[in-house]
Enzyme design. Structure first.
Site, mmCIF file in Angstrom:
data_model
loop_
_atom_site.group_PDB
_atom_site.id
_atom_site.type_symbol
_atom_site.label_atom_id
_atom_site.label_comp_id
_atom_site.label_asym_id
_atom_site.label_seq_id
_atom_site.Cartn_x
_atom_site.Cartn_y
_atom_site.Cartn_z
ATOM 1 N N GLU A 1 17.421 -9.450 1.402
ATOM 2 C CA GLU A 1 17.152 -10.561 1.191
ATOM 3 C C GLU A 1 17.002 -11.529 0.756
ATOM 4 O OE1 GLU A 1 13.329 -9.337 1.511
ATOM 5 O OE2 GLU A 1 14.655 -8.467 2.475
ATOM 6 N N HIS B 1 14.409 -5.383 -1.921
ATOM 7 C CA HIS B 1 14.822 -6.048 -0.468
ATOM 8 C C HIS B 1 16.263 -7.038 -0.599
ATOM 9 C CE1 HIS B 1 10.664 -6.703 0.385
ATOM 10 N NE2 HIS B 1 10.629 -6.344 -0.449
ATOM 11 N N CYS C 1 12.232 -1.012 1.637
ATOM 12 C CA CYS C 1 11.395 -0.850 0.522
ATOM 13 C C CYS C 1 10.169 0.156 0.866
ATOM 14 C CB CYS C 1 10.296 -2.119 0.258
ATOM 15 S SG CYS C 1 9.142 -2.636 -0.733
ATOM 16 N N LEU C 2 8.978 -0.287 1.774
ATOM 17 C CA LEU C 2 8.465 0.287 2.004
ATOM 18 C C LEU C 2 8.524 1.634 3.872
ATOM 19 C CD1 LEU C 2 5.026 1.564 2.692
ATOM 20 C CD2 LEU C 2 5.077 -0.460 4.791
ATOM 21 N N ASN D 1 10.244 -5.656 -4.654
ATOM 22 C CA ASN D 1 8.012 -5.577 -5.284
ATOM 23 C C ASN D 1 7.657 -4.090 -4.548
ATOM 24 O OD1 ASN D 1 5.531 -6.183 -4.632
ATOM 25 N ND2 ASN D 1 6.411 -7.837 -3.331
ATOM 26 N N GLY E 1 0.876 -1.959 0.176
ATOM 27 C CA GLY E 1 -0.064 0.222 0.203
ATOM 28 C C GLY E 1 0.776 1.605 0.117
ATOM 29 N N GLY F 1 5.317 -0.445 -5.877
ATOM 30 C CA GLY F 1 4.336 0.584 -6.604
ATOM 31 C C GLY F 1 4.760 1.855 -6.266
ATOM 32 N N TYR F 2 4.724 2.224 -4.662
ATOM 33 C CA TYR F 2 5.791 3.810 -4.945
ATOM 34 C C TYR F 2 7.416 3.824 -4.892
ATOM 35 C CZ TYR F 2 0.431 4.174 -3.751
ATOM 36 O OH TYR F 2 -0.819 3.663 -3.615
#
Length: 353
Positions: free
Chosen positions: A325, A323, A242-243, A284, A217, A286-287
């Site tokens: 990892e 990522h 990531c996020l 992975n 999200g 989308g922002y």
């Protein structure tokens, strides 16, 4: 006769074969990964999305639970050119609709040209095109899933012991299991906290590092996590993946934006601006980070120059958009976790007043 239908926001309805029945909706995205389908399907960052595999055959080495990144399948549905029975049966047992015998090249091209979009799926003996369209029309934009963290986070704090001298407080915004294991393998005790943990919750752990995980999200919806970062910035070393990179940046005065179709796969090239070396990475998201605020850009994506790594000596911050990892993907960037441990134990750490 087709027994599955995929309705796209551009008005098309594609025919397919049902491998696991059901009706659902979500944001249509794709991954270019050609292995690691077990990891992808259990990655919490795919919550509220419909995952299309661009590689034509998914399932050719079975399904092994030891490769799972969480305890359940996370996308709302799976789409492939061909799914083996092992994967189709697994998805059916999980109650996740799955379809194949569709031209995934057309779907990938559509998403690349038009962006990630609302999608509806209806699969099973009684499915109709109208069912799929109805699902698509009920799809909620990703940024409107304001409490998506509740779907993927732990409900209560948990501790994963590594037996070392470093305590990591991890805000679980949808963490992959291999992120936790990458830290415990290096001797850290990882205190996994809910996505909406308070500063008091973090303080009770007395951590050496505050870590913000990946997750699904819009990062701007993770307000509690941003508040925690803001509270401890300059007092505790900060790390994120990531996020997590996006949340940390927003909390420190930067900003994020939605990408047209994101980065999802295991072959994204990233250049380190300090060494001029390029590594292949698993991604992975989308922002992306738009304005980096006080943080220095240390790594960029070779394909589109988006921000892949941020750093701050002054604030003791290190983040990655990809990522490190992997799982699935190349292990070129596993050294990030060594840097996180060093961040907690070296003289670089800022001592709290």
């Amino acid at each position: 006769m087709s027994d599955a239908y995929i309705a796209l926001a551009d008005g098309r309805v594609l025919e397919a074969r049902a491998r696991a029945p059901g009706r659902t909706r979500g944001e249509l995205v794709f991954t270019t990964a050609y292995t690691g389908y077990e990891e992808s399907l259990t990655d919490p960052s795919y919550a509220e999305q419909i995952l299309t595999f661009s590689y034509p055959l998914i399932g050719n080495y079975g399904v092994r639970s030891e490769r799972f990144e969480s305890d359940s399948v996370q996308p709302r549905a799976a789409v492939a050119r061909e799914l083996t029975d092992d994967v189709a049966d697994w998805l059916g047992e999980e109650g996740v609709p799955a379809v194949d015998h569709v031209d995934t090249r057309e779907i990938v091209t559509t998403v690349r040209e038009e962006g990630a979009m609302a999608c509806g799926i209806a699969a099973g003996p009684d499915a109709t095109p109208e069912d799929a369209v109805e699902e698509m029309e009920s799809c909620v934009p990703m940024s409107d899933h304001v409490d998506i963290g509740a779907q993927v986070s732990v409900a209560e704090p948990t501790v994963h012991e590594g037996g070392g001298d470093v305590d990591v407080a991890m805000l679980d915004c949808g963490a992959k299991g291999s992120i936790v294991s990458s830290l415990t393998e290096r001797g850290a005790d990882v205190h996994v906290l809910p996505y909406d943990a308070t500063p008091e919750d973090v303080a009770s752990v007395d951590p050496d590092v505050l870590f913000v995980s990946n997750g699904p999200g819009d990062p701007e919806n993770f307000v509690a996590a941003q508040d925690v970062v803001d509270e401890f910035a300059g007092e505790l070393p900060l790390a994120g993946i990531c996020l997590g990179q996006q949340v940390i940046t927003s909390a420190l005065g930067g900003s994020t934006e939605k990408m047209p179709f994101g980065h999802r796969g295991v072959n994204q090239p990233v250049k380190d601006l300090r060494t001029d070396k390029v590594v292949m990475t698993t991604q992975n998201h989308g922002y992306t980070v738009d304005d980096t605020g006080p943080l220095e850009v240390t790594q960029v994506n070779v394909n589109d120059d988006t921000v892949e790594g941020l750093d701050s000596d002054e604030l003791d911050v290190i983040t990655r958009q990809y990522h490190p990892e992997a799982n699935p993907g190349p292990h070129d960037s596993l050294g990030f976790f060594d840097e996180v441990i060093d961040l907690a134990t070296s003289d670089r750490r800022i001592a709290a007043d």
